[in-house]
Each structure stands twice: as structure tokens, then as C-alpha cells.
Design a protein around this motif. Structure first.
Motif, PDB file in Angstrom:
ATOM      1  N   LYS A 228       0.823  -1.210   0.000  1.00 35.54           N
ATOM      2  CA  LYS A 228       0.000   0.000   0.000  1.00 35.54           C
ATOM      3  C   LYS A 228       0.857   1.260   0.000  1.00 35.54           C
ATOM      4  O   LYS A 228       0.404   2.329  -0.425  1.00 35.54           O
TER       5      LYS A 228
ATOM      6  N   LEU B  11       1.759   9.483  -3.387  1.00 39.99           N
ATOM      7  CA  LEU B  11       0.505   8.888  -3.835  1.00 39.99           C
ATOM      8  C   LEU B  11       0.148   7.687  -2.972  1.00 39.99           C
ATOM      9  O   LEU B  11       1.029   6.966  -2.496  1.00 39.99           O
ATOM     10  N   THR B  12      -1.149   7.478  -2.762  1.00 42.45           N
ATOM     11  CA  THR B  12      -1.644   6.303  -2.059  1.00 42.45           C
ATOM     12  C   THR B  12      -2.693   5.611  -2.933  1.00 42.45           C
ATOM     13  O   THR B  12      -3.447   6.273  -3.645  1.00 42.45           O
ATOM     14  N   PRO B  13      -2.751   4.278  -2.880  1.00 44.53           N
ATOM     15  CA  PRO B  13      -3.715   3.564  -3.716  1.00 44.53           C
ATOM     16  C   PRO B  13      -5.146   3.733  -3.217  1.00 44.53           C
ATOM     17  O   PRO B  13      -5.417   3.628  -2.023  1.00 44.53           O
ATOM     18  N   LYS B  14      -6.053   4.000  -4.175  1.00 47.70           N
ATOM     19  CA  LYS B  14      -7.464   4.206  -3.830  1.00 47.70           C
ATOM     20  C   LYS B  14      -8.398   3.407  -4.738  1.00 47.70           C
ATOM     21  O   LYS B  14      -9.596   3.675  -4.767  1.00 47.70           O
ATOM     22  N   GLN B  15      -7.847   2.460  -5.489  1.00 50.40           N
ATOM     23  CA  GLN B  15      -8.653   1.622  -6.390  1.00 50.40           C
ATOM     24  C   GLN B  15      -9.502   2.497  -7.323  1.00 50.40           C
ATOM     25  O   GLN B  15     -10.683   2.226  -7.542  1.00 50.40           O
ATOM     26  N   ASP B  16      -8.869   3.527  -7.889  1.00 52.29           N
ATOM     27  CA  ASP B  16      -9.644   4.491  -8.678  1.00 52.29           C
ATOM     28  C   ASP B  16      -9.035   4.812 -10.043  1.00 52.29           C
ATOM     29  O   ASP B  16      -9.431   5.780 -10.682  1.00 52.29           O
ATOM     30  N   ARG B  17      -8.073   4.006 -10.506  1.00 49.34           N
ATOM     31  CA  ARG B  17      -7.442   4.343 -11.779  1.00 49.34           C
ATOM     32  C   ARG B  17      -7.326   3.121 -12.679  1.00 49.34           C
ATOM     33  O   ARG B  17      -7.271   1.980 -12.206  1.00 49.34           O
TER      34      ARG B  17
ATOM     35  N   LEU C 275      -4.792  -3.049  -5.504  1.00 47.78           N
ATOM     36  CA  LEU C 275      -4.720  -1.851  -4.679  1.00 47.78           C
ATOM     37  C   LEU C 275      -5.008  -0.573  -5.452  1.00 47.78           C
ATOM     38  O   LEU C 275      -5.643   0.346  -4.923  1.00 47.78           O
ATOM     39  N   TRP C 276      -4.545  -0.498  -6.697  1.00 48.76           N
ATOM     40  CA  TRP C 276      -4.659   0.741  -7.471  1.00 48.76           C
ATOM     41  C   TRP C 276      -5.786   0.718  -8.497  1.00 48.76           C
ATOM     42  O   TRP C 276      -6.236   1.774  -8.947  1.00 48.76           O
TER      43      TRP C 276
ATOM     44  N   ARG D 233      -9.150   0.450 -10.758  1.00 48.05           N
ATOM     45  CA  ARG D 233     -10.573   0.742 -10.756  1.00 48.05           C
ATOM     46  C   ARG D 233     -11.326  -0.517 -11.194  1.00 48.05           C
ATOM     47  O   ARG D 233     -10.973  -1.102 -12.224  1.00 48.05           O
TER      48      ARG D 233
ATOM     49  N   ASP E  49       0.078  12.542 -12.570  1.00 49.49           N
ATOM     50  CA  ASP E  49      -0.087  11.632 -11.434  1.00 49.49           C
ATOM     51  C   ASP E  49      -0.115  10.168 -11.862  1.00 49.49           C
ATOM     52  O   ASP E  49      -0.374   9.283 -11.028  1.00 49.49           O
TER      53      ASP E  49
END
Length: 448
Positions: free
Chosen positions: A156, A165-171, A195-196, A198, A297
Motif C-alpha cells: 500500500k 501517492l496512495t492507492p485508492k482503487q480508482d485508476r 490496490l490501485w 478501478r 499523477d
């Protein structure tokens, strides 16, 4: 898990990880090593034997760890005949000598080959990692389900922590690797995708798993060709198969390139080999897409050799200009080690608190003492994360470690410097002094 060891592993994922005094961490590491030693010496007869031979009863200083380290070659010390003759019971018995968990729940009836054998271990909850060197002989290293859970916490922070940067499962995630296989690199790709990525926007180069038998076969043939004993038919068949697979891979890559370029204006996660990034760049230029159009980013990771592809001397610089001002994570790691070392702005690899770094001489029979500066030699370590096996290993890399209190980037703790090279030349066996004794013990344990 023991208290001090737990503290160090928790610290690996903490925001102030590299702000702690290195001397404080070193003291905690010795305490954690003693805690782990007390556990593992009762679980692994091999470790007990090493401790007895070295007259080690407790870990009070770094020198006490040296007799307990296993050469990286120990993880491929099984007789080749076990695989050639399909003696999967013996292979399981051999792996048990290096594993903390009981592997007796693995169903090995009617195993069809080495890939099937590894699949059976995974099905029983033993996440064995396999790697094949230039000799063609695979190393097998057990990893427990708990190991993966703990490693996921570390992942993480390790990819984006130094980059803000931190992983947010959004890319969107693009991994230019197979989707599965008992390989540390492949499994790391899967973890980063979790983790990263989407949901619904995670892409791998192939859904077909990496097969250890194919990797091993390729390495074995290269070795036979170098020795001049490979037959023309062997070489021709292999080259034909390789060409067909390469064509399939190129088609898949071109299909993925279109998706990557379509998402270039939003943050993405992209990881691949340098040669693959070159193809992405060339395709983009053919489409009229210029340099520097990717979102700043975006995480873009590159590495690996060129696999026989002829590229200009400045290919790295060209590829970096193409992606522009993106985030470029880079880590140092290996299959034998769970905790990777992230590279900072000063191009140095930082040692996490859960890893005890050691430098030994070429023969691995002498520990090179730490100084307030740079020490050079063979890299060895104790990885405190592992539950599935003992984490003390003598590696095959020649390194320089700077033990100065503070890195040029301002963070604390020891760092590895570039370049990092191998002790053994490609195709050669790595000669480590204690390897013969350990191999003999392992063979005796299996044949008993």
C-alpha cells in the motif's frame, strides 16, 4: 507474531517509516531476530542444525546471524531426477525441509508435471514462488497466506509512498505481464492491480498464467546452446514456438496500447519492460501523439532487459521524455525477499525496518562490519515478514550499502547504491561457501 517483530512490520507501512533513527531500528531488529530465532529453531530442523554447527544459542549481535543464513541456492538444491522422474512425493519432502507449515495436506496424486505440482500446493494454501535462473533449474520458496496478507499492507505504501501517492482503487491499471503464475513479479503485479485498479478497468497482457516449465525449458536450452550440446532440431523447434508466442504477444500488446493511449489524460498505473514501453511510444508517434501528454499523477514503472530487441543507446531517455512528468516508481527486490526497497529522489534504495541488511564477503563466511559510510560485498539479509519459511538468506548480488545515518534525500536509515550486479556470470553457478554443507543436509533429510 512476537511484539518487537510486529512493531517493525507495522512501521514499514507507517507514514514516518524513514524518519526513525537508524540506531534505534537496528537495536529493535536484533530483538526481533532473537524472537524469530526462538520460534523458527523449533520449527525448522535445518535451522536448528545450522545453529548447532555455528554454536549459536541467541542473537545478541549481527555476527550471530551469519551461521543461520541460507544461500539462495538452497531453494533449488533438490536432485533434478525428482522432477525428471515425477517423484513429487520426494519434491514435497524436500520443500518441507525449508517450510514452516506442514505441507502434508497437498494432494499429489496423478500430478502431471511441475506446473501441476505447484498448482496443487497453491490449492492447499501454500503459495510457493518459483523462479528459474540461467541454469534452467527452478528455485521453489514457500509463502503462506498470512505472508501475502502482510505483504499487501506493505504494498500500500511501497509503490507510491515516496511519490506522494496512495492507492485508492480508482485508476485504470495496465500490467504488461501475464495475469497469473507462481512468480514474485507476476504476483506483485496482481497485488498492485488490486490496490490501485478501478473495478472493471484492470488489464493484463495475457490471461494465460506464466508456466514455470516453459521458463525453465528456455533457460535450459540457452545453457545447452552455450555448451554446444543442443541439437539443431531442439533449437529449430524452440525458435518456431518462441516466434509464434511472440507474434501473439505483439498482437495483445498492440490491442492494449490503444487502451493505454486512450486513458493518457487521466492518472493510470502502467508497468512493463523497457522494450514494451518502446513499442507504446512508437505506436503513439505513428498516431501523431507527442511527448509529455500523460497525466502527471500517472504511475509508470519500467525495467528488465531488452530480450534481444535492438534499441538505440538513449532508449531510456526517449521513453522518459515520451511519458513526461509522470511518477516513476522503482524498487529493488528479489523472489527470496518479501520487503522491497523503494528508490528515493537521490536514486538510492531505502531498507525497510522489517529487513535486516547484511554485507558478507564473496564466500559468505565473514560478515563485513558496518561503518558510518559505504560497505561493499555480497548482499545478505533477514526478512522478518515471512511466516512460511525462514527469512535469512545469502543473496547473489554484489552491492554497496551506505550506513550513514541520513540519505541525501533527507530520509533516515541505510540505503543500497546503484549499480547492483551479480557475483556469478550468466549461466554460471554461484559458489557460496556454506552451500555444499546445507545441500548435503537437505539431501540427507529427503533420502532418510
Amino acid at each position: 507474531m512476537t511484539p518487537v517483530r510486529r512493531q517493525l512490520l507495522d512501521l514499514c507501512s507507517a507514514p514516518d517509516h524513514y524518519e526513525r533513527d537508524a540506531r534505534e531500528i537496528a537495536e529493535m531488529q536484533l530483538l526481533a531476530a532473537q524472537e524469530l530465532f526462538e520460534q523458527r529453531i523449533e520449527q525448522l530442523p535445518l535451522l536448528k542444525r545450522r545453529a548447532d554447527d555455528g554454536a549459536v544459542t541467541r542473537i545478541g549481535k549481527l555476527d550471530d546471524l551469519l551461521p543461520l543464513l541460507l544461500p539462495h541456492t538452497a531453494y533449488k538444491s533438490y536432485p533434478p531426477s525428482f522432477i525428471e522422474q515425477g517423484r513429487w512425493d520426494r519434491m514435497l519432502q524436500w520443500l518441507q525441509t525449508l517450510s514452516v507449515e506442514n505441507l502434508g495436506d497437498t494432494d499429489i496424486r496423478d500430478v502431471s508435471g511441475v506446473d501441476d505440482w505447484v498448482d496443487r500446493l497453491w490449492a492447499a494454501g501454500h503459495q510457493v514462488m518459483a523462479t528459474s535462473g540461467t541454469s534452467g533449474k527452478c528455485s521453489f520458496l514457500n509463502r503462506s497466506l498470512r505472508d501475502r496478507e502482510q505483504l499487501r499492507e506493505y504494498f500500500k505504501v511501497v509503490m507510491g509512498g515516496f511519490l506522494g501517492l496512495t492507492p485508492k482503487q480508482d485508476r485504470p491499471v495496465f500490467q504488461l505481464f501475464p495475469k497469473g503464475g507462481p512468480n514474485y513479479g507476476v504476483q506483485s503485479s496482481l497485488m498492485n492491480a488490486e490496490l490501485w485498479g478501478r473495478p472493471g478497468d484492470i488489464h493484463f497482457l495475457s490471461d494465460e498464467p506464466l508456466k514455470i516449465s516453459e521458463v525453465s525449458r528456455a533457460a535450459t536450452l540457452r545453457k545447452r546452446m552455450k555448451e554446444g550440446v543442443a541439437t539443431p532440431t531442439e533449437i529449430a523447434d524452440f525458435e518456431a514456438e518462441s516466434a509464434a508466442k511472440n507474434r501473439q504477444s505483439q498482437v495483445r500488446l498492440q490491442q492494449m496500447v490503444e487502451k493505454i493511449l486512450a486513458h493518457r489524460h487521466e492518472p493510470i498505473f502502467l508497468s512493463g519492460m523497457w522494450a514494451q514501453h518502446w513499442i507504446i511510444m512508437q505506436t503513439a508517434r505513428a498516431m501523431g501523439i507527442g511527448d509529455g501528454e500523460f497525466h502527471p499523477d500517472s504511475l509508470v514503472a519500467a525495467g528488465g532487459g531488452l530480450k534481444g530487441i535492438a534499441l538505440p543507446d538513449d532508449y531510456e531517455q526517449q521513453i522518459n521524455r515520451f511519458y513526461g512528468n509522470v511518477k516513476r516508481p522503482k524498487n529493488y527486490g528479489m523472489t527470496e525477499m518479501a520487503l522491497m526497497l523503494p528508490r528515493c529522489e537521490a536514486q538510492r534504495y531505502h531498507v525497510p525496518a522489517g529487513l535486516i541488511p547484511l554485507v558478507v564477503n564473496a564466500n559468505a563466511d565473514e560478515l563485513i562490519g558496518r561503518v558510518d559510510g559505504v560497505v561493499e560485498g555480497r548482499f545478505a539479509f533477514v526478512d522478518l515478514l515471512f511466516e512460511g519459511r525462514w527469512g535469512g538468506v545469502i543473496g547473489g548480488d554484489r552491492v554497496r550499502i551506505d550506513f550513514a545515518p541520513t540519505c541525501a534525500c533527507g530520509r533516515r536509515g541505510p540505503v543500497l547504491l546503484e549499480p547492483i550486479t551479480r557475483f556469478a556470470a550468466p549461466g554460471e553457478d554461484d559458489h557460496i561457501g556454506c552451500a555444499g554443507t546445507i545441500d548435503a543436509y537437505l539431501r540427507g533429510a529427503v533420502e532418510a
